[in-house]
Design a protein around this motif. Structure first.
Motif, PDB file in Angstrom:
ATOM      1  N   GLU A  52      64.952  18.144 -24.462  1.00 35.07           N
ATOM      2  CA  GLU A  52      65.033  19.306 -23.582  1.00 35.07           C
ATOM      3  C   GLU A  52      64.033  20.381 -23.993  1.00 35.07           C
ATOM      4  O   GLU A  52      63.401  21.006 -23.150  1.00 35.07           O
ATOM      5  N   GLN A  53      63.883  20.572 -25.290  1.00 35.50           N
ATOM      6  CA  GLN A  53      63.006  21.610 -25.805  1.00 35.50           C
ATOM      7  C   GLN A  53      61.547  21.360 -25.409  1.00 35.50           C
ATOM      8  O   GLN A  53      60.809  22.293 -25.129  1.00 35.50           O
ATOM      9  N   TYR A  54      61.135  20.092 -25.378  1.00 33.43           N
ATOM     10  CA  TYR A  54      59.749  19.757 -25.064  1.00 33.43           C
ATOM     11  C   TYR A  54      59.566  19.128 -23.691  1.00 33.43           C
ATOM     12  O   TYR A  54      58.458  18.748 -23.334  1.00 33.43           O
ATOM     13  N   GLY A  55      60.623  18.981 -22.915  1.00 35.99           N
ATOM     14  CA  GLY A  55      60.507  18.421 -21.579  1.00 35.99           C
ATOM     15  C   GLY A  55      60.143  16.951 -21.585  1.00 35.99           C
ATOM     16  O   GLY A  55      59.433  16.470 -20.715  1.00 35.99           O
ATOM     17  N   VAL A  56      60.656  16.216 -22.564  1.00 34.17           N
ATOM     18  CA  VAL A  56      60.366  14.794 -22.720  1.00 34.17           C
ATOM     19  C   VAL A  56      61.455  13.989 -22.031  1.00 34.17           C
ATOM     20  O   VAL A  56      62.638  14.254 -22.202  1.00 34.17           O
ATOM     21  N   GLU A  57      61.057  12.980 -21.248  1.00 34.09           N
ATOM     22  CA  GLU A  57      62.036  12.147 -20.539  1.00 34.09           C
ATOM     23  C   GLU A  57      62.329  10.852 -21.277  1.00 34.09           C
ATOM     24  O   GLU A  57      63.426  10.325 -21.195  1.00 34.09           O
ATOM     25  N   GLU A  58      61.323  10.314 -21.981  1.00 34.99           N
ATOM     26  CA  GLU A  58      61.487   9.033 -22.654  1.00 34.99           C
ATOM     27  C   GLU A  58      60.701   9.037 -23.956  1.00 34.99           C
ATOM     28  O   GLU A  58      59.596   9.563 -24.019  1.00 34.99           O
ATOM     29  N   ILE A  59      61.286   8.441 -25.012  1.00 36.47           N
ATOM     30  CA  ILE A  59      60.631   8.408 -26.313  1.00 36.47           C
ATOM     31  C   ILE A  59      60.640   6.986 -26.852  1.00 36.47           C
ATOM     32  O   ILE A  59      61.710   6.412 -27.047  1.00 36.47           O
ATOM     33  N   PRO A  60      59.460   6.420 -27.144  1.00 37.56           N
ATOM     34  CA  PRO A  60      59.445   5.110 -27.792  1.00 37.56           C
ATOM     35  C   PRO A  60      59.822   5.259 -29.267  1.00 37.56           C
ATOM     36  O   PRO A  60      59.522   6.276 -29.895  1.00 37.56           O
TER      37      PRO A  60
END
Length: 74
Positions: free
Chosen positions: A62-70
């Protein structure tokens, strides 16, 4: 001097997706998980925060606006 209560707590921070990609680094030895960004040019990992629970991971995303992380293992 930085106080205990940050004013930036609810604000979304930015990163350049063309230069860095979000990754989770997990230690083989200890199992410790760290969220951060890997530089696309040289592959260096820039640590942002330790992930101890699903709640920490959601806060990072949420803090960085990331939707998916490998996930990456080091």
């Amino acid at each position: 001097m930085m106080g205990l209560f940050s004013k930036n707590r609810g604000k979304q921070k930015r990163y350049d997706p063309e230069q860095r990609e979000p990754v989770l680094r997990r230690s083989i030895c200890t199992g410790e998980t760290t969220a951060g960004f890997r530089d696309r040019k040289d592959g260096r990992f820039h640590e942002v925060m330790a992930i101890r629970s699903e709640r920490d991971l959601q806060a990072f995303m949420e803090q960085y606006g990331v939707e998916e992380i490998p996930k990456t293992i080091y």
